[in-house]
Design a protein around this motif. Structure first.
Motif, PDB file in Angstrom:
ATOM      1  N   ASP A 294      56.464  52.109  10.052  1.00 27.61           N
ATOM      2  CA  ASP A 294      55.076  52.394  10.458  1.00 27.61           C
ATOM      3  C   ASP A 294      54.921  53.874  10.758  1.00 27.61           C
ATOM      4  OD1 ASP A 294      54.416  49.850  10.185  1.00 27.61           O
ATOM      5  OD2 ASP A 294      54.315  49.353  12.322  1.00 27.61           O
ATOM      6  N   HIS A 295      55.911  54.381  11.475  1.00 30.93           N
ATOM      7  CA  HIS A 295      55.858  55.770  11.878  1.00 30.93           C
ATOM      8  C   HIS A 295      55.895  56.683  10.646  1.00 30.93           C
ATOM      9  CE1 HIS A 295      56.066  58.988  14.692  1.00 30.93           C
ATOM     10  NE2 HIS A 295      57.119  59.503  14.064  1.00 30.93           N
ATOM     11  N   ALA A 296      56.740  56.300   9.651  1.00 31.35           N
ATOM     12  CA  ALA A 296      56.827  57.094   8.421  1.00 31.35           C
ATOM     13  C   ALA A 296      55.461  57.142   7.749  1.00 31.35           C
ATOM     14  CB  ALA A 296      57.870  56.502   7.481  1.00 31.35           C
ATOM     15  N   GLY A 297      54.742  55.980   7.794  1.00 29.23           N
ATOM     16  CA  GLY A 297      53.402  55.924   7.214  1.00 29.23           C
ATOM     17  C   GLY A 297      52.458  56.887   7.918  1.00 29.23           C
ATOM     18  N   ASP A 298      52.534  56.913   9.262  1.00 22.13           N
ATOM     19  CA  ASP A 298      51.681  57.818  10.054  1.00 22.13           C
ATOM     20  C   ASP A 298      51.928  59.267   9.651  1.00 22.13           C
ATOM     21  OD1 ASP A 298      50.748  55.692  11.380  1.00 22.13           O
ATOM     22  OD2 ASP A 298      51.932  56.009  13.222  1.00 22.13           O
ATOM     23  N   THR A 299      53.223  59.626   9.546  1.00 24.46           N
ATOM     24  CA  THR A 299      53.570  61.016   9.226  1.00 24.46           C
ATOM     25  C   THR A 299      53.008  61.392   7.860  1.00 24.46           C
ATOM     26  OG1 THR A 299      55.636  60.441  10.303  1.00 24.46           O
ATOM     27  CG2 THR A 299      55.524  62.622   9.352  1.00 24.46           C
ATOM     28  N   GLU A 300      53.141  60.443   6.879  1.00 22.64           N
ATOM     29  CA  GLU A 300      52.611  60.722   5.537  1.00 22.64           C
ATOM     30  C   GLU A 300      51.098  60.938   5.583  1.00 22.64           C
ATOM     31  OE1 GLU A 300      53.730  57.699   2.667  1.00 22.64           O
ATOM     32  OE2 GLU A 300      55.841  58.115   3.180  1.00 22.64           O
ATOM     33  N   ARG A 301      50.406  60.051   6.357  1.00 18.90           N
ATOM     34  CA  ARG A 301      48.940  60.157   6.466  1.00 18.90           C
ATOM     35  C   ARG A 301      48.552  61.498   7.099  1.00 18.90           C
ATOM     36  NH1 ARG A 301      49.073  54.680   6.998  1.00 18.90           N
ATOM     37  NH2 ARG A 301      49.560  54.736   9.214  1.00 18.90           N
ATOM     38  N   GLN A 302      49.302  61.863   8.164  1.00 20.79           N
ATOM     39  CA  GLN A 302      48.988  63.142   8.835  1.00 20.79           C
ATOM     40  C   GLN A 302      49.168  64.314   7.873  1.00 20.79           C
ATOM     41  OE1 GLN A 302      51.485  62.954  12.260  1.00 20.79           O
ATOM     42  NE2 GLN A 302      50.031  61.668  13.371  1.00 20.79           N
TER      43      GLN A 302
END
Ligand code: UTP
Length: 307
Positions: A294-302
């Motif tokens: 989930d966190h990896a997804g957040d970083t990609e979105r950011q």
């Protein structure tokens, strides 16, 4: 004819190409789900159903299966010397009695039907079970034991463990043409092996559990190569429906397709979650992995937003 089902055939002669390179020199059926090979899970299910004789249809590179059902002298004597009683029991205490595990070489992997046909002299003139070790069923009660109870109500039939599948997956299964649907039990007017979705007669598919009549051997002899150029068990059961009714049984339990990677991984997680002590450790690791994803997804979105 003796109506009691005393024998099981384990066809384990396939190539397991979907698991290469793992299956280059090791049988697919020896892949472990938690701490037991797939074939050991199937063996335990057969035992729980009252089976007495275990017939393995093996092929080249399958010696690890024979060895699994035999003594491991070096290991056992070492464990004995160092007093590891519990581990010694894991290697030994469940083994079938001498003479009750029978190994036949298929010689050429010509298909599931051909593998079953190779058991004809050992099965003789009595009904028998067939279990595919790569279909693993986790249920309230062992799947074959459930089927034995149903078979006792319908002696003399061919009984197939079935499950509903999404229509687009029909090309992977034997599919029933349903004449009568009683809920848990269905009677098939015919069966088709691996039909395309547009011609599939239903979404009721055969899973790797069968109770069959010995007449199947004659039909297997007459059945030519079918889907995939292999001799198909489904085709022989279909040819037999005129003389021997075929029923599908919707068993209780969750079935895992351990013949393909995602199903195998899912089975490992599901079984691990059933083992006290291991369950907590696995859950913790899974939660950490999902959080990280989930966190990896957040970083990609950011990163995307920052562009
Ligand atoms: P699969 O369709 O899963 O084939 O066979 P496979 O060769 O094992 O695996 P893949 O598709 O190449 O990855 C269903 C069952 O029938 C057995 C297999 O061992 C498996 O339990 N089988 C198949 C045989 O015993 N002999 C054969 O000739 C073919």
């Amino acid at each position: 004819m003796n109506q009691q089902v005393r024998k099981v055939v384990f066809p384990v002669g396939g190539l397991g190409t979907r698991f290469l390179p793992a299956t280059k020199s090791m049988p697919k059926e020896m892949l472990p789900v938690v701490d037991k090979p797939l074939i050991h899970h199937a063996f335990e299910e057969a035992l729980a159903a009252g089976i007495e004789q275990f017939i393995f249809i093996t092929g080249r590179n399958k010696d690890a299966i024979n060895n699994h059902f035999d003594h491991a002298y070096e290991l056992q004597s070492l464990l004995n010397e160092i007093g590891r009683e519990k581990e010694l029991a894991y290697t030994r205490d469940w083994m079938p009695a001498p003479g009750n595990a029978i190994f036949i070489r298929q010689q050429e992997p010509l298909g599931l039907g051909h593998a079953v046909w190779c058991a004809r002299h050992v099965v003789g003139n009595e009904p028998f079970a067939v279990m595919l070790a790569d279909d693993l069923v986790l249920g309230p009660r062992p799947c074959l034991a459930q089927m034995m109870e149903v078979y006792a109500e319908k002696p003399g039939c061919n009984l197939l463990g079935v499950e509903e599948i999404p229509l687009e997956r029909s090309v992977r299964y034997g599919i029933l043409d349903i004449a009568e649907d009683y809920g848990k039990l269905v009677r098939a007017s015919g069966l088709v092996e691996k039909p395309k979705p547009e011609v599939a007669p239903s979404t009721t598919a055969i899973m790797g559990r069968y109770i069959l009549q010995p007449g199947i051997f004659r039909h297997l002899e007459e059945t030519g190569k079918g889907s995939g150029g292999e001799i198909q068990l489904t085709d022989a059961i279909n040819r037999m429906t005129a003389e021997t009714p075929a029923y599908g049984f919707r068993f209780d339990g969750k079935r895992f397709d351990c013949g393909e990677r995602a199903g195998f991984i899912e089975a490992n997680v599901a079984y691990a979650l059933k083992v006290p002590g291991l369950r907590e450790q696995v859950l913790e690791k899974l939660r950490a992995m999902l959080d990280a994803e989930d966190h990896a997804g957040d970083t990609e979105r950011q990163a995307l937003l920052a562009r």
